[in-house]
Design a protein around this motif. Structure first.
Motif, mmCIF file in Angstrom:
data_model
loop_
_atom_site.group_PDB
_atom_site.id
_atom_site.type_symbol
_atom_site.label_atom_id
_atom_site.label_comp_id
_atom_site.label_asym_id
_atom_site.label_seq_id
_atom_site.Cartn_x
_atom_site.Cartn_y
_atom_site.Cartn_z
ATOM 1 N N THR A 284 13.996 1.967 -11.270
ATOM 2 C CA THR A 284 13.105 1.421 -10.251
ATOM 3 C C THR A 284 12.789 -0.047 -10.525
ATOM 4 N N SER A 285 12.837 -0.848 -9.461
ATOM 5 C CA SER A 285 12.487 -2.258 -9.590
ATOM 6 C C SER A 285 11.043 -2.400 -10.076
ATOM 7 N N ALA A 286 10.789 -3.447 -10.885
ATOM 8 C CA ALA A 286 9.436 -3.704 -11.388
ATOM 9 C C ALA A 286 8.469 -4.037 -10.261
ATOM 10 N N LYS A 287 8.988 -4.299 -9.078
ATOM 11 C CA LYS A 287 8.138 -4.580 -7.918
ATOM 12 C C LYS A 287 7.326 -3.360 -7.497
ATOM 13 N N TYR A 288 7.833 -2.159 -7.797
ATOM 14 C CA TYR A 288 7.192 -0.927 -7.335
ATOM 15 C C TYR A 288 6.370 -0.286 -8.443
ATOM 16 N N GLY A 289 5.188 0.227 -8.062
ATOM 17 C CA GLY A 289 4.333 0.948 -8.994
ATOM 18 C C GLY A 289 3.679 2.130 -8.313
ATOM 19 N N GLU A 290 2.679 2.711 -8.982
ATOM 20 C CA GLU A 290 1.794 3.761 -8.465
ATOM 21 C C GLU A 290 2.369 5.165 -8.456
ATOM 22 N N ARG A 291 3.670 5.361 -8.575
ATOM 23 C CA ARG A 291 4.229 6.710 -8.598
ATOM 24 C C ARG A 291 5.279 6.810 -9.701
ATOM 25 N N VAL A 292 5.447 8.042 -10.237
ATOM 26 C CA VAL A 292 6.333 8.220 -11.378
ATOM 27 C C VAL A 292 7.667 8.877 -11.015
ATOM 28 N N SER A 293 7.833 9.343 -9.783
ATOM 29 C CA SER A 293 9.053 10.082 -9.460
ATOM 30 C C SER A 293 10.044 9.236 -8.666
ATOM 31 N N SER A 294 9.709 8.862 -7.434
ATOM 32 C CA SER A 294 10.668 8.123 -6.607
ATOM 33 C C SER A 294 9.940 7.198 -5.651
ATOM 34 N N ILE A 295 10.728 6.320 -5.021
ATOM 35 C CA ILE A 295 10.231 5.394 -4.006
ATOM 36 C C ILE A 295 10.969 5.658 -2.704
ATOM 37 N N ILE A 296 10.223 5.784 -1.609
ATOM 38 C CA ILE A 296 10.800 5.889 -0.267
ATOM 39 C C ILE A 296 10.244 4.716 0.526
ATOM 40 N N ASP A 297 11.035 3.657 0.623
ATOM 41 C CA ASP A 297 10.599 2.391 1.219
ATOM 42 C C ASP A 297 11.199 2.277 2.625
ATOM 43 N N ILE A 298 10.358 2.485 3.652
ATOM 44 C CA ILE A 298 10.795 2.487 5.054
ATOM 45 C C ILE A 298 10.455 1.125 5.668
ATOM 46 N N THR A 299 11.443 0.434 6.201
ATOM 47 C CA THR A 299 11.206 -0.892 6.773
ATOM 48 C C THR A 299 11.764 -0.982 8.188
ATOM 49 N N THR A 300 11.008 -1.669 9.037
ATOM 50 C CA THR A 300 11.464 -1.962 10.397
ATOM 51 C C THR A 300 12.340 -3.206 10.414
ATOM 52 N N ASN A 301 12.057 -4.156 9.493
ATOM 53 C CA ASN A 301 12.804 -5.412 9.396
ATOM 54 C C ASN A 301 12.888 -6.091 10.758
ATOM 55 N N TYR A 302 11.749 -6.138 11.432
ATOM 56 C CA TYR A 302 11.715 -6.597 12.805
ATOM 57 C C TYR A 302 11.746 -8.119 12.892
ATOM 58 N N LYS A 303 12.537 -8.640 13.830
ATOM 59 C CA LYS A 303 12.659 -10.077 14.070
ATOM 60 C C LYS A 303 12.635 -10.325 15.572
ATOM 61 N N PRO A 304 12.321 -11.569 15.985
ATOM 62 C CA PRO A 304 12.304 -11.869 17.429
ATOM 63 C C PRO A 304 13.655 -11.592 18.089
ATOM 64 N N VAL A 305 13.605 -11.045 19.315
ATOM 65 C CA VAL A 305 14.812 -10.699 20.054
ATOM 66 C C VAL A 305 14.903 -11.547 21.313
ATOM 67 N N THR A 306 16.037 -11.484 21.982
ATOM 68 C CA THR A 306 16.267 -12.286 23.184
ATOM 69 C C THR A 306 16.251 -11.461 24.464
ATOM 70 N N LYS A 307 16.430 -10.136 24.350
ATOM 71 C CA LYS A 307 16.522 -9.301 25.547
ATOM 72 C C LYS A 307 15.691 -8.038 25.394
ATOM 73 N N ILE A 308 15.270 -7.502 26.536
ATOM 74 C CA ILE A 308 14.548 -6.238 26.557
ATOM 75 C C ILE A 308 15.524 -5.090 26.286
ATOM 76 N N SER A 309 15.134 -4.190 25.415
ATOM 77 C CA SER A 309 15.917 -2.985 25.164
ATOM 78 C C SER A 309 14.946 -1.853 24.862
ATOM 79 N N GLY A 310 15.465 -0.641 24.891
ATOM 80 C CA GLY A 310 14.581 0.495 24.627
ATOM 81 C C GLY A 310 15.322 1.805 24.695
ATOM 82 N N GLY A 311 14.552 2.875 24.671
ATOM 83 C CA GLY A 311 15.125 4.200 24.742
ATOM 84 C C GLY A 311 14.027 5.237 24.928
ATOM 85 N N ALA A 312 14.431 6.419 25.350
ATOM 86 C CA ALA A 312 13.483 7.516 25.548
ATOM 87 C C ALA A 312 14.236 8.834 25.430
ATOM 88 N N GLY A 313 13.507 9.883 25.113
ATOM 89 C CA GLY A 313 14.147 11.186 25.018
ATOM 90 C C GLY A 313 13.147 12.274 24.714
#
Length: 846
Positions: A284-313
């Motif tokens: 585990t990277s030294a950046k992560y702490g607080e837990r002794v078993s594993s890291i589950i790092d969920i990221t959106t990595n969102y950046k500005p876009v140029t067009k409308i998009s979407g979805g539904a279901g």
């Protein structure tokens, strides 16, 4: 004679060359060239002078070039639409948004081909081939293309810059940021990669997995070797013999405490607004702490876009939608999403299957109680908001928000006792994060963010009768806020230094109360607060296909403990040959946040654990160290990955009930020792791939006051696990099949004897010496992707899945409860796994 034949051949070849008509135009005006083409191919062009004005082309009129190929060349050089109305008439016009084109090109970086690069066109993903080339058909004319690859800076261009057949060479720039070498590019399936440190799930590129018709972030992690799921819930993630509360789950740097809906049926994170998930179970990277078993790092990595998009279901459990909106083009964008169940309106057979498994042995599904009237209301929903503002080319500001809530209300009337029973359970988690990313120069960048996370659980059980109303309540509340300062400095080529400071403040509360018409009692309560200050530094050297090593150090100071926790981390990888590498890692970690079994047995027993902070009396800080060694071989579409590990965790806790008096209980502090092996083998063919994994895990507990101080199997010990999955693609249909087998979970046998007065006494054998029956099941899923409309930007998806295809009657746990009479009886019943459960989904993307 030879000279004569040679001269004859030369004459014939020259005659053939001169017999061909060939006219060359080099950067000539289109207006001049069109009449020549009309005469050469006997066709007519229709156009307005304004459209072709100032357009220049470079073409060759030759008998070997057919008219259709020539028109494609003209279109790619002029960005005009050449439409062949019939054999002799051609209309020239401007493209509109509904028009589709083909694009092509070759990707290079420092004169080397860039293979397997990800090419994003609107919301769809493609890859370059082994030569770095790509050709993509039928995309909207005004599409924006984003190219990304390992160690390469993202490149954005317009589709009109590389229209077919004008296949240009695209020179990409290397990114100095050091990334871990990808050892397996398609680990479990497409969209899943693995390197020496972590497994990464790219949710938008994720192929079909067994039993899943939609991506599920936590369910996907269960397929990774070394991960066990003991009670068939998505948040039951036991990594290499660890407990679920030993996993740190982050959503855009927000620490989350409620990670599922419907008490574990699906994860609480919408996969359609998630970019990637990093799963780290070693080194585990030294950046992560607080837990002794594993890291589950969920990221959106969102950046500005140029067009409308979407979805539904919607599927048979819930419906959802998401929308990505540019507010200021390339500057400010907002991404919103929402999901909600509809079981409170209509209960599908899929919901009933999940509910019968989740609520078994509770009043909701208790067949021993005679209810003349009963009512069961359940629903959940979640929503997210992501915003990104590009202040400058080197400054990006992000805002992230997540909220989820589950609600259950069960009420029933018993005419025999004239009692009205009511169970009400509410859980919710919300979080906020504000982040600033800045690139100071080519070497130095930073990421600074602040977060706030809040979790609450409220449970109330009431029994109304002629004698009055008695009520049991349980609450668990968490408030967690903090700041993170992370810096990245490129020391030199292939060398990088990461360092930073982190602060967090946590307030944890819980209380259990019993209220009657004549008394009110607090059975248990706590209100704890802890500050944590951490600094870390990490140095990495990464030479692709040669070696990688990372050395890190993290220091933590918790206000609840007098001790300073120093945590060294290290990873080493060496490529013996390009196809074969060996690796090793070591890590030491601490944890001051725990889930403990509640000291008061509740009536509903769906959420029978509470979050609590460590202290220096009965709940000390957990510490753990882990050693791993491994090897990887990859060649000719074969992948073999092997890892062996040893993990020791100190200060774990367990709750010991006295089965002869339910008011007596004791917390014990001990340790666990875990050793194991994970083996992964995969073979990939053109349209079919299959992988098989085997995991051995031996997890032992040791408590001085239990089992005479001797080690015994842990509650989550699973000695042997086999996972076998298949994926097949046929045209627009994806098929997946997966089989899971493991030996049964350990449990303790309870012996009951009858006393002379007729009462019962209970004792137990040696701890966890018995095992449940072997567990196995087969899961299937299929998805069909199609575009029925002329507008190719709109895509539909129809999916079907079946869990436990052959309807195996698995037993996953034992439920032990005290009876309500004075005979001190124990009710022991089996908790069964999911029965055969079909599900369906229909989605649309635009």
């Amino acid at each position: 004679m030879k000279q004569f034949l040679l001269w004859c051949y030369a004459l014939l070849f020259s005659a053939f060359i001169f017999a061909q008509k060939q006219t060359v135009f080099e950067q000539d005006s289109l207006q001049t060239v069109l009449p020549e083409i009309e005469q050469y191919y006997k066709v007519n062009f229709s156009y307005t002078d304004a459209i072709i004005k100032a357009k220049k082309v470079s073409i060759i009129l030759d008998d070997l070039v057919d008219l259709e190929s020539l028109l494609l060349t003209l279109s790619s050089q002029t960005n005009l639409k050449f439409e062949l109305i019939n054999k002799t008439n051609i209309v020239i016009s401007s493209f509109n948004k509904a028009d589709l084109i083909s694009i092509c090109g070759q990707l290079l970086s420092k004169n080397k081909v860039v293979a397997n690069a990800v090419i994003k066109v609107n919301s769809r993903y493609y890859t370059s081939d082994e030569t770095g080339s790509f050709k993509i058909n039928n995309i909207p004319f005004n599409s924006i293309i984003e190219i990304s690859s390992f160690g390469i800076k993202n490149n954005i261009l317009k589709a009109t810059d590389c229209t077919y057949p004008n296949c240009i060479t695209i020179n990409l720039t290397e990114k100095k940021e050091l990334l871990d070498q990808v050892v397996i590019s398609e680990y479990l399936t497409s969209g899943v990669t693995k390197n020496v440190k972590q497994t990464t799930i790219h949710t938008k590129k994720l192929n079909l997995l067994p039993g899943l018709i939609e991506p599920d972030i936590l369910e996907s992690i269960h397929l990774v070797p070394g991960v066990s799921n003991l009670n068939e819930t998505v948040n039951s993630i036991h990594v290499r013999g660890g407990n679920s509360d030993q996993n740190l789950v982050l959503w855009n740097n927000i620490k989350t405490y409620n990670n599922s809906h419907l008490f574990g049926a699906i994860s609480a994170f919408n996969p359609y607004v998630t970019d990637k998930v990093n799963f780290i179970n070693k080194g585990t990277s030294a950046k992560y702490g607080e837990r002794v078993s594993s890291i589950i790092d969920i990221t959106t990595n969102y950046k500005p876009v140029t067009k409308i998009s979407g979805g539904a279901g919607f599927n048979l459990l819930h419906g959802d939608a998401f929308l990505d909106i540019p507010l200021i083009k390339d500057k400010l964008s907002v991404l919103v999403s929402g999901r909600r169940s509809y079981a409170d309106i209509y209960k599908t057979f899929a919901f009933k299957n999940y509910a019968s498994q989740v609520f078994q042995n509770t009043k909701v599904f208790d067949n021993t109680l005679e209810f003349s009237q009963s009512k069961n209301i359940f629903w959940f929903y979640d929503y997210t908001v992501n915003a990104a503002y590009k202040a400058t080319d080197k400054d990006l500001v992000k805002f992230n928000h997540i909220y989820n809530k589950d609600f259950l209300n069960f009420s029933a009337f018993s005419p025999n006792a004239n009692n009205l029973y009511t169970d009400i359970l509410k859980t919710q988690n919300e979080g906020y994060n504000l982040e600033w990313e800045k690139e100071w120069n080519k070497e130095l960048s930073h990421q600074v963010d602040g977060y706030f996370s809040e979790y609450s659980l409220d449970y109330k059980f009431s029994n109304e009768s002629n004698l009055g109303t008695s009520t049991n309540t349980k609450t668990n509340q968490i408030k967690d806020f903090g700041v993170n300062l992370n810096f990245k400095y490129d020391v030199a080529e292939h060398k990088q230094l990461n360092f930073g400071y982190q602060f967090s403040n946590k307030n944890f509360k819980h209380s259990f109360n019993y209220i009657t018409p004549t008394q009110s009692m607090v059975l248990d309560a706590a209100n704890d607060n802890t500050n944590a200050n951490s600094i870390y530094s990490e140095y990495q050297v990464n030479k692709p296909k040669d070696y990688l090593y990372t050395i890190g150090l993290r220091a933590n100071k918790y206000s609840s403990s007098k001790k300073l926790y120093i945590e060294p981390r290290a990873v080493l990888q060496k490529f013996v040959i390009p196809e074969f590498s060996i690796n090793t890692s070591i890590e030491y970690k601490s944890q001051y946040v725990n889930q403990v079994q509640e000291s008061v047995i509740s009536n509903l027993s769906l959420e029978n654990q509470v979050w609590a902070l460590s202290n220096e009396t009965n709940l000390p800080v957990l510490t753990s160290y882990q050693y791993t060694i491994g090897a990887n071989y990859s060649e000719n579409k074969w992948v073999v990955d092997f890892e062996a590990y040893f993990k020791k965790t100190n200060n774990i806790n367990t709750l010991d009930f006295d089965f002869n008096n339910q008011a007596i209980y004791t917390y014990h502090i001990g340790s666990s020792s875990i050793q194991g092996v994970d083996l992964f083998i995969k073979k990939q063919l053109k349209s079919y791939n299959t992988w098989l994994s085997y995991s051995f895990n031996s997890a032992k507990y040791r408590f001085e006051e239990l089992n005479n101080g001797n080690p015994f199997p842990s509650n989550v010990n699973i000695d042997h696990t086999i996972k076998w999955s298949h994926f097949y693609k046929w045209k627009k249909v994806d098929l997946s099949l997966g089989w899971l087998w493991h030996n049964g979970k350990p449990y303790t046998k309870i012996n009951t004897t009858t006393n002379t007065d007729g009462s019962l006494s209970h004792s137990y054998d040696n701890l966890n010496t018995e095992n449940l029956h072997v567990y196995h099941r087969l899961d299937f899923s299929a998805v069909y992707n199609f575009r029925p409309h002329k507008n190719k930007k709109i895509k539909y998806r129809l999916g079907f899945s079946v869990l436990n295809l052959y309807n195996r009657k698995n037993i996953i746990n034992k439920d032990i409860r005290f009876s309500n009479n004075t005979s001190n009886e124990l009710n022991i019943s089996d908790i069964r796994g999911t029965e055969i459960s079909p599900n369906m989904v229909l989605r649309v993307f635009w």
